[in-house]
Design an enzyme around this catalytic site. Structure first.
Site, PDB file in Angstrom:
ATOM      1  N   SER A 181      28.452  33.646  10.960  1.00 32.07           N
ATOM      2  CA  SER A 181      29.478  33.383  10.175  1.00 32.07           C
ATOM      3  C   SER A 181      30.903  33.431  10.648  1.00 32.07           C
ATOM      4  CB  SER A 181      29.565  33.987   8.844  1.00 32.07           C
ATOM      5  OG  SER A 181      28.236  33.695   8.069  1.00 32.07           O
TER       6      SER A 181
ATOM      7  N   THR B 231      33.535  35.297   6.638  1.00 35.02           N
ATOM      8  CA  THR B 231      34.234  33.863   6.311  1.00 35.02           C
ATOM      9  C   THR B 231      35.630  33.913   5.859  1.00 35.02           C
ATOM     10  OG1 THR B 231      31.983  32.857   6.011  1.00 35.02           O
ATOM     11  CG2 THR B 231      33.826  31.813   4.962  1.00 35.02           C
TER      12      THR B 231
ATOM     13  N   ASP C 270      28.579  27.273   6.476  1.00 33.29           N
ATOM     14  CA  ASP C 270      28.732  27.388   7.853  1.00 33.29           C
ATOM     15  C   ASP C 270      27.642  27.611   8.801  1.00 33.29           C
ATOM     16  OD1 ASP C 270      27.622  29.525   6.187  1.00 33.29           O
ATOM     17  OD2 ASP C 270      29.086  31.162   7.045  1.00 33.29           O
TER      18      ASP C 270
ATOM     19  N   HIS D  27      19.535  33.532  10.575  1.00 37.53           N
ATOM     20  CA  HIS D  27      20.101  32.121  10.250  1.00 37.53           C
ATOM     21  C   HIS D  27      19.233  31.001  10.626  1.00 37.53           C
ATOM     22  CE1 HIS D  27      24.450  34.225  10.011  1.00 37.53           C
ATOM     23  NE2 HIS D  27      23.495  34.416   8.842  1.00 37.53           N
TER      24      HIS D  27
END
Length: 596
Positions: free
Chosen positions: A144, A204, A415, A504
């Site tokens: 991120s 973020t 993201d 992710h």
């Protein structure tokens, strides 16, 4: 004569064929031994590649902007020239395509709107969509920090880096710094704000104001000895430096990194995982108090709140600077929210009340992050993650309801994605969090519609410590879990590879756009392009002077005709001559004089 012509033709064809044969060959393959001992093909990269620093990505962003504008001009479309007084960017952290699809069904079933599949999310109706490539400079699958830096600053960077390009240094806090859209906005006199369900110092939101080598350096105690004196922790940067200390709105969690622990904080539901750990300050500084002191001479006193009641009582028509910190760590998942914590929708509405005031002429830029979608997935908490998406959708609806569509550009994106799958052949209307094949009575093993490639759910579902001959016996039958257990927000869905923290996903993420400038979102592009969309549409930052459209907008003139020459882009190619993005003279000038 004819023979010479034929000979010349043949020689020319041979040269062309040879050139084509050379340039169309794929990059050479090399074989390397991976850490696991498996041999796999990899492309030989990096030997002649230019450094992927801020200037490189600035070039990429402007080329994509030029390419997109040319595509619009070819079909005589001029909506791309419309300018946004306000910009709101919604980041659904970890909200990949599978999460959007499953979340849409979850919303419909949660609200009992038919079967669920036919439900719509607010941003489903946005008129423009595109796909963003999310990789970091050094990772195929990103984090991120690197992706947020790309989105807000226009420069892709290393995994873990915030507000710095790929030239960052542990021993130089100035090297590789890149400005964010918040800095661009403040230079234009716009109001700015950040709203998140994570810590306000998390990756973020931090990328909107901080410049630091490592995203984990949220507290002074996390900065390693070798970097002390060179890098200042993220929390301090928020209150000490612009643009953070000039934000009009700061709402989220993270009291601990800011130096104000709530010792009596209640935790009714115990969630697990690395995301539940938090740093504490070692310098005994009370950063919110310092923030208040910084704004002590404001015409209207600043407001600092720590609960939902006080947030909703803020006089948004008068307050110019608001900080709200509601938990020591992240704000609790919405599906198990504690009393006194505001919703993302409520924080968004309050922020808009302060940022969009009728007596203000310059507009605003606002980040709203649904940050716990990501964290739910990391723990294989599918129910918690999808409920976060539902709350995120409500916040987007609030923004649509409370802004002028002719003045406000709204971008909704993620993201990055997650290693979560939406699989099987479940019947229409089947519980999205239920089984995919329970209707197939002869199937020896029922499995869930949502599962993960990896994560801690592996251990929750593993039948024993050894891998049996029959793989169908590897996992405990779902009937082992009671209905109450599977309905709990802390229930983990099955993961096929054991990891304490699910990873992710590396696939492209969707971008949804609405309002002036939204037509710039089309096709597939590098993620850093989003910064240039905001810059061009909002008349701020490096693409402000890309053409005359911002001056025309400022002067209240009509849009410049498509065939009118642009004096700022000497040497520009003829409109529509080519869709291949090339660097014009004006773009090159911007690169020389307006580096990020």
């Amino acid at each position: 004569m004819h023979c010479l012509v034929i000979l010349g033709f043949l020689l020319g064809s041979l040269v062309a064929f040879s050139w084509a044969g050379v340039t169309t060959q794929p990059p050479p393959l090399i074989r390397t031994l991976s850490a696991g001992g498996d041999i796999g093909p990899q492309f030989d990269v990096g030997k002649t590649k230019e450094p992927e620093d801020a200037e490189f990505w600035h070039n990429v962003g402007l080329r994509q902007l030029e390419k997109t504008i040319k595509q619009a001009q070819r079909v005589k479309e001029d909506s791309y020239q419309k300018k946004a007084r306000n910009i709101i960017i919604f980041i659904g952290d970890g909200m990949g395509i599978s999460t959007i699809s499953a979340g849409r069904i979850y919303k419909g079933q949660y609200l009992k709107h038919g079967y669920g599949e036919e439900e719509t999310l607010v941003f489903d109706d946005f008129p423009n969509t595109g796909m963003a490539k999310t990789y970091n400079v050094d990772k195929q699958v990103p984090d991120s920090a690197g992706t947020a830096t790309a989105i807000f600053s226009g420069s892709k960077t290393h995994y873990g880096a915030i507000g710095m390009d790929a030239t960052r240094s542990k021993k130089n806090g100035q090297q590789g710094r890149v400005q964010s859209v918040m800095e661009w906005a403040q230079k234009e006199g716009k109001r700015t704000g950040v709203v998140t369900t994570t810590r306000i110092t998390h990756a973020t939101p931090a990328a909107t104001y901080a410049h630091i080598y490592d995203r984990d350096w949220e507290c002074d105690t996390e900065v390693p000895a070798e970097s002390v004196g060179f890098h200042v922790d993220i929390a301090r940067q928020l209150v000490e430096n612009a643009p953070g200390n000039r934000f009009n709105v700061i709402l989220g969690g993270g009291m601990s990194p800011m130096g104000i622990l709530n010792a009596s904080e209640v935790k009714t539901t115990i969630f697990e995982g690395p995301t539940e750990t938090i740093c504490t300050r070692g310098d005994n500084r009370n950063l919110p108090a310092e923030w208040l002191a910084h704004h002590a001479n404001d015409t209207v006193p600043p407001a600092l709140v720590h609960n939902r009641k006080d947030l909703l009582n803020v006089n948004v028509k008068k307050v110019d600077h608001l900080m709200g910190l509601f938990r020591n760590n992240h704000i609790t998942y919405s599906i198990a929210r504690e009393a006194g914590e505001p919703s993302l929708q409520e924080m968004t509405e309050t922020a808009l009340g302060i940022l969009e005031r009728g007596d203000e002429s310059n507009g605003f830029v606002l980040l709203v992050e649904g940050g716990r979608i990501d964290q739910g997935h990391h723990m294989n908490y599918a129910r918690a993650a999808l409920h976060e998406l539902y709350e995120f959708d409500l916040a987007i609806q609030a923004a649509v309801n409370n802004t002028d569509p002719d003045e406000t550009l709204i971008l909704v994106t993620a993201d990055h994605s997650h290693a979560v799958t939406f699989n099987g052949y479940a019947l229409r209307g089947a519980d999205i969090l239920g089984t995919a094949n329970s209707h197939e009575k002869n199937d020896p093993m029922f499995y869930e519609t949502i599962s993960y490639a990896n994560g801690p759910g592996y251990w929750d579902h593993l039948a024993n410590d050894s891998r049996p001959q029959n793989s169908s016996n590897m996992w405990m039958p779902l009937k082992h879990f009671t209905a109450e257990e599977r309905a709990a927000p802390t229930y983990r869905h099955l993961a096929t590879v054991p990891r304490k923290d699910e990873t992710h996903g590396g696939e492209d993420v969707a971008v949804f756009a609405y309002g002036p400038g939204s037509s710039l979102i089309r096709g597939v592009f590098e993620q850093n392009y989003l910064a240039y969309v905001m810059s061009y549409a909002g008349c701020l930052g490096p693409a402000k002077d890309f053409d005359d459209s911002c001056e025309d907008h400022k002067d209240g003139q009509k849009d410049r005709p498509l065939d009118k020459p642009n004096p700022k882009r000497n040497g520009a190619t003829v409109v529509g001559a080519s869709l291949i993005p090339i660097l014009t003279a004006a773009t090159a000038a911007i690169l020389r004089g307006r580096g990020l």
